[in-house]
Enzyme design. Structure first.
Site, mmCIF file in Angstrom:
data_model
loop_
_atom_site.group_PDB
_atom_site.id
_atom_site.type_symbol
_atom_site.label_atom_id
_atom_site.label_comp_id
_atom_site.label_asym_id
_atom_site.label_seq_id
_atom_site.Cartn_x
_atom_site.Cartn_y
_atom_site.Cartn_z
ATOM 1 N N ASP A 19 0.781 -1.232 -0.090
ATOM 2 C CA ASP A 19 0.150 -0.047 0.078
ATOM 3 C C ASP A 19 0.904 1.184 0.129
ATOM 4 O O ASP A 19 2.035 1.209 0.476
ATOM 5 C CB ASP A 19 -0.902 -0.058 1.217
ATOM 6 C CG ASP A 19 -1.789 1.026 1.314
ATOM 7 O OD1 ASP A 19 -2.340 1.722 0.313
ATOM 8 O OD2 ASP A 19 -1.725 1.714 2.421
ATOM 9 N N ASP A 21 -0.465 5.044 0.668
ATOM 10 C CA ASP A 21 -0.704 6.188 2.018
ATOM 11 C C ASP A 21 -0.645 5.582 3.084
ATOM 12 O O ASP A 21 -1.170 4.347 3.380
ATOM 13 C CB ASP A 21 -1.999 6.702 1.456
ATOM 14 C CG ASP A 21 -2.013 7.373 0.335
ATOM 15 O OD1 ASP A 21 -0.973 7.695 -0.176
ATOM 16 O OD2 ASP A 21 -3.302 7.915 0.044
ATOM 17 N N MET A 51 -10.755 3.852 6.252
ATOM 18 C CA MET A 51 -9.827 2.994 6.410
ATOM 19 C C MET A 51 -10.145 2.114 7.740
ATOM 20 O O MET A 51 -9.325 1.036 7.702
ATOM 21 C CB MET A 51 -8.640 3.962 6.830
ATOM 22 C CG MET A 51 -8.071 4.857 5.803
ATOM 23 S SD MET A 51 -7.532 3.931 4.373
ATOM 24 C CE MET A 51 -6.101 2.865 5.190
ATOM 25 N N LYS A 157 -7.553 -5.002 -4.206
ATOM 26 C CA LYS A 157 -6.194 -5.420 -3.703
ATOM 27 C C LYS A 157 -6.296 -7.031 -3.788
ATOM 28 O O LYS A 157 -5.109 -7.599 -4.487
ATOM 29 C CB LYS A 157 -5.743 -4.915 -2.550
ATOM 30 C CG LYS A 157 -5.575 -3.449 -2.430
ATOM 31 C CD LYS A 157 -5.157 -2.674 -1.233
ATOM 32 C CE LYS A 157 -5.175 -1.111 -1.444
ATOM 33 N NZ LYS A 157 -4.308 -0.643 -0.157
ATOM 34 N N ASP A 178 -1.706 -0.801 5.896
ATOM 35 C CA ASP A 178 -2.420 -0.352 6.984
ATOM 36 C C ASP A 178 -3.804 -0.473 7.377
ATOM 37 O O ASP A 178 -4.141 -0.166 8.409
ATOM 38 C CB ASP A 178 -1.681 1.142 7.449
ATOM 39 C CG ASP A 178 -2.673 2.149 6.269
ATOM 40 O OD1 ASP A 178 -3.311 2.988 6.861
ATOM 41 O OD2 ASP A 178 -2.310 2.153 5.146
#
Length: 224
Positions: A19, A21, A51, A157, A178
């Site tokens: 990832d 960011d 998130m 993903k 994250d």
């Protein structure tokens, strides 16, 4: 999957997807755009919901882009003035992987307009970058995000990793990230390493086979 198993897979993997960011970089790109234009208070809560898995990615992106009122001219100024802030030892980790001929890919909900510069700086081929692309009209007005980009989807993903394994026949892929969209990559990915060097998300930590806060931990393990 226990920590020992994840570490063993990492030591023997032939592909790592990461990832961007809050993993490779210390920032969330859209949040930084908001800070740049004084709209942080309206944007950050939406990012947090996404998130942590409380809001699907596409909805969160659309809501944030509406608030930003972005233009191609504004984006160019941001890119020119904003310095990339890498997380501790991530550049060293990526170089370590490259020296071992382990394939490295970036998979992010961020934008090619900013992520491609990061890839170039890290010597990662642009064809190894999976990100969103912003569409502007001839005057620079924001029209939306390219619908053909895979990264608009919430489970993107895992889909990208599945495609990479089919195309290149990778024996084992480790994903590092994250957010909740990162934590959902298994079992398509062979292992998931949660990263908490910028922000620790409790749900991600619980789902991660191994949770780290510094990329040096990964280097040390792979060198054993």
């Amino acid at each position: 999957m226990d920590v020992a198993r994840v570490k063993l897979i990492l030591k023997n993997c032939d592909c790592v997807t990461i990832d961007v960011d809050s993993t490779i970089c210390c920032d969330e790109t859209v949040d930084e755009l908001a800070k740049f234009w004084g709209k942080e208070d309206a944007i950050v809560p939406i990012t947090t919901l996404a998130m942590e898995g409380h809001l699907d990615f596409r909805t969160a992106l659309e809501k944030r882009m509406e608030v930003l009122d972005i233009s191609s001219q504004k984006l160019k100024v941001f890119i020119a003035e904003k310095k990339i802030q890498y997380t501790p030892n991530v550049k060293k980790f990526i170089k370590f992987l490259q020296n071992r001929c382990i394939a490295v890919y970036l998979i992010t909900g961020g934008f090619h307009e900013t992520v491609d510069n990061i890839a170039i700086d890290l010597n990662i081929p642009l064809e190894n970058v999976f990100a969103n692309r912003i569409i502007f009209d001839e005057t620079g007005r924001y029209l939306g995000v390219d619908e053909t980009e895979l990264t608009l989807k919430d489970n993107v993903k895992a889909e990208v990793i599945k495609g990479l394994k089919c195309r290149f026949n990778y024996k084992s892929v480790v994903h590092i990230g994250d957010g909740m969209n990162d934590a959902k990559v298994c079992p398509v990915a062979d292992a998931f390493v949660g990263y908490g060097g910028v922000v620790i998300r409790q749900k991600v930590k619980e789902l991660a086979g191994w949770f780290v806060t510094d990329f040096q931990q990964l280097i040390d393990e792979m060198m054993k």
